[in-house]
Motif scaffolding. Structure first.
Motif, PDB file in Angstrom:
ATOM      1  N   HIS A   7       0.852  -1.191   0.000  1.00 55.23           N
ATOM      2  CA  HIS A   7       0.000   0.000   0.000  1.00 55.23           C
ATOM      3  C   HIS A   7       0.888   1.240   0.000  1.00 55.23           C
ATOM      4  O   HIS A   7       1.913   1.274   0.658  1.00 55.23           O
ATOM      5  CB  HIS A   7      -0.877   0.033   1.261  1.00 55.23           C
ATOM      6  N   HIS A   8       0.465   2.231  -0.712  1.00 51.97           N
ATOM      7  CA  HIS A   8       1.171   3.510  -0.739  1.00 51.97           C
ATOM      8  C   HIS A   8       0.150   4.580  -0.400  1.00 51.97           C
ATOM      9  O   HIS A   8      -0.773   4.826  -1.155  1.00 51.97           O
ATOM     10  CB  HIS A   8       1.794   3.766  -2.117  1.00 51.97           C
ATOM     11  N   LEU A   9       0.331   5.178   0.771  1.00 51.13           N
ATOM     12  CA  LEU A   9      -0.625   6.156   1.249  1.00 51.13           C
ATOM     13  C   LEU A   9       0.047   7.517   1.313  1.00 51.13           C
ATOM     14  O   LEU A   9       0.665   7.876   2.302  1.00 51.13           O
ATOM     15  CB  LEU A   9      -1.157   5.760   2.631  1.00 51.13           C
ATOM     16  N   ASP A  10      -0.061   8.256   0.252  1.00 50.69           N
ATOM     17  CA  ASP A  10       0.504   9.596   0.235  1.00 50.69           C
ATOM     18  C   ASP A  10      -0.614  10.588   0.526  1.00 50.69           C
ATOM     19  O   ASP A  10      -1.682  10.537  -0.065  1.00 50.69           O
ATOM     20  CB  ASP A  10       1.112   9.911  -1.138  1.00 50.69           C
ATOM     21  N   ASN A  11      -0.375  11.470   1.478  1.00 49.97           N
ATOM     22  CA  ASN A  11      -1.355  12.481   1.825  1.00 49.97           C
ATOM     23  C   ASN A  11      -0.604  13.796   2.008  1.00 49.97           C
ATOM     24  O   ASN A  11      -0.113  14.099   3.092  1.00 49.97           O
ATOM     25  CB  ASN A  11      -2.096  12.101   3.116  1.00 49.97           C
ATOM     26  N   PRO A  12      -0.522  14.597   0.938  1.00 48.42           N
ATOM     27  CA  PRO A  12       0.269  15.825   1.005  1.00 48.42           C
ATOM     28  C   PRO A  12      -0.297  16.872   1.971  1.00 48.42           C
ATOM     29  O   PRO A  12       0.381  17.813   2.326  1.00 48.42           O
ATOM     30  CB  PRO A  12       0.245  16.343  -0.432  1.00 48.42           C
ATOM     31  N   ASP A  13      -1.542  16.695   2.430  1.00 50.55           N
ATOM     32  CA  ASP A  13      -2.140  17.673   3.324  1.00 50.55           C
ATOM     33  C   ASP A  13      -1.809  17.413   4.797  1.00 50.55           C
ATOM     34  O   ASP A  13      -2.183  18.183   5.660  1.00 50.55           O
ATOM     35  CB  ASP A  13      -3.659  17.686   3.151  1.00 50.55           C
ATOM     36  N   LYS A  14      -1.141  16.331   5.098  1.00 52.32           N
ATOM     37  CA  LYS A  14      -0.784  16.006   6.475  1.00 52.32           C
ATOM     38  C   LYS A  14       0.717  16.156   6.662  1.00 52.32           C
ATOM     39  O   LYS A  14       1.493  15.929   5.748  1.00 52.32           O
ATOM     40  CB  LYS A  14      -1.170  14.557   6.815  1.00 52.32           C
ATOM     41  N   SER A  15       1.133  16.519   7.859  1.00 49.62           N
ATOM     42  CA  SER A  15       2.573  16.618   8.120  1.00 49.62           C
ATOM     43  C   SER A  15       3.091  15.255   8.565  1.00 49.62           C
ATOM     44  O   SER A  15       2.377  14.453   9.125  1.00 49.62           O
ATOM     45  CB  SER A  15       2.845  17.667   9.188  1.00 49.62           C
ATOM     46  N   PRO A  17       5.583  11.634   7.704  1.00 52.71           N
ATOM     47  CA  PRO A  17       5.550  10.589   6.680  1.00 52.71           C
ATOM     48  C   PRO A  17       4.282   9.752   6.782  1.00 52.71           C
ATOM     49  O   PRO A  17       3.663   9.668   7.849  1.00 52.71           O
ATOM     50  CB  PRO A  17       6.792   9.758   6.996  1.00 52.71           C
ATOM     51  N   PRO A  18       3.885   9.116   5.684  1.00 45.63           N
ATOM     52  CA  PRO A  18       2.715   8.239   5.715  1.00 45.63           C
ATOM     53  C   PRO A  18       3.041   6.971   6.504  1.00 45.63           C
ATOM     54  O   PRO A  18       4.206   6.646   6.720  1.00 45.63           O
ATOM     55  CB  PRO A  18       2.470   7.923   4.237  1.00 45.63           C
ATOM     56  N   PRO A  19       2.018   6.233   6.942  1.00 41.81           N
ATOM     57  CA  PRO A  19       2.270   5.001   7.674  1.00 41.81           C
ATOM     58  C   PRO A  19       2.936   3.954   6.786  1.00 41.81           C
ATOM     59  O   PRO A  19       2.760   3.966   5.568  1.00 41.81           O
ATOM     60  CB  PRO A  19       0.884   4.530   8.111  1.00 41.81           C
TER      61      PRO A  19
END
Length: 144
Positions: A7-15, A17-19
């Motif tokens: 899984h690749h969980l990129d969320n540019p709106d959160k500070s 690194p992703p899990p």
């Protein structure tokens, strides 16, 4: 055929690194849960040298993960194996007898988390009588 479960969980709106997600076990061709099943996740703590539950079966499949210690695990037809932290186990439920889930360690507790899919109106664990164990003795893997 191996399925890619990464899984690749990129969320540019959160500070931050992703899990990071790691698949620790899968069960290809696992049996389906019984119709209308209730999913139940439990934490089992086995005191030192605990034999665990008596021989039993479940009304649906169960999937677990050892988080501490070491657990003796034996299903009908399979030899006993020791499951250690970070390792998984599963059982199909139904007619298969689960002979052992005891603590492999005499001097410390062991813990595992298991999710079971129980048929409606059935208990999560159904003990097997001594008479049935004797009648099915030929289905148990040889013991050392």
């Amino acid at each position: 055929m191996k399925t890619d479960h990464t899984h690749h969980l990129d969320n540019p709106d959160k500070s931050g690194p992703p899990p990071k997600l790691d698949v620790v076990g899968t069960v290809p061709g696992a049996p389906p849960a019984p119709e209308g099943a209730e999913a139940m996740t439990i934490l089992v703590t086995l005191p030192p040298n605990s034999p665990g539950a008596p021989p039993h079966r479940h009304s649906g499949p169960a999937y677990g993960y050892v988080i501490k210690g070491a657990v003796n695990f034996e299903l009908e037809g399979d030899p006993v194996r020791v499951v250690r932290p970070g390792e998984t186990f599963w059982e199909p439920g139904g007619d298969v007898i689960h002979y052992q889930d005891g603590n492999h360690l005499a001097d410390e507790e062991s813990q595992f988390v298991v999710t079971m899919f129980c048929a409606p109106g059935q208990p999560m664990l159904i003990p097997v009588s001594p008479e049935e164990l004797e009648a099915r003795r030929d289905r148990r893997a040889p013991r050392s």
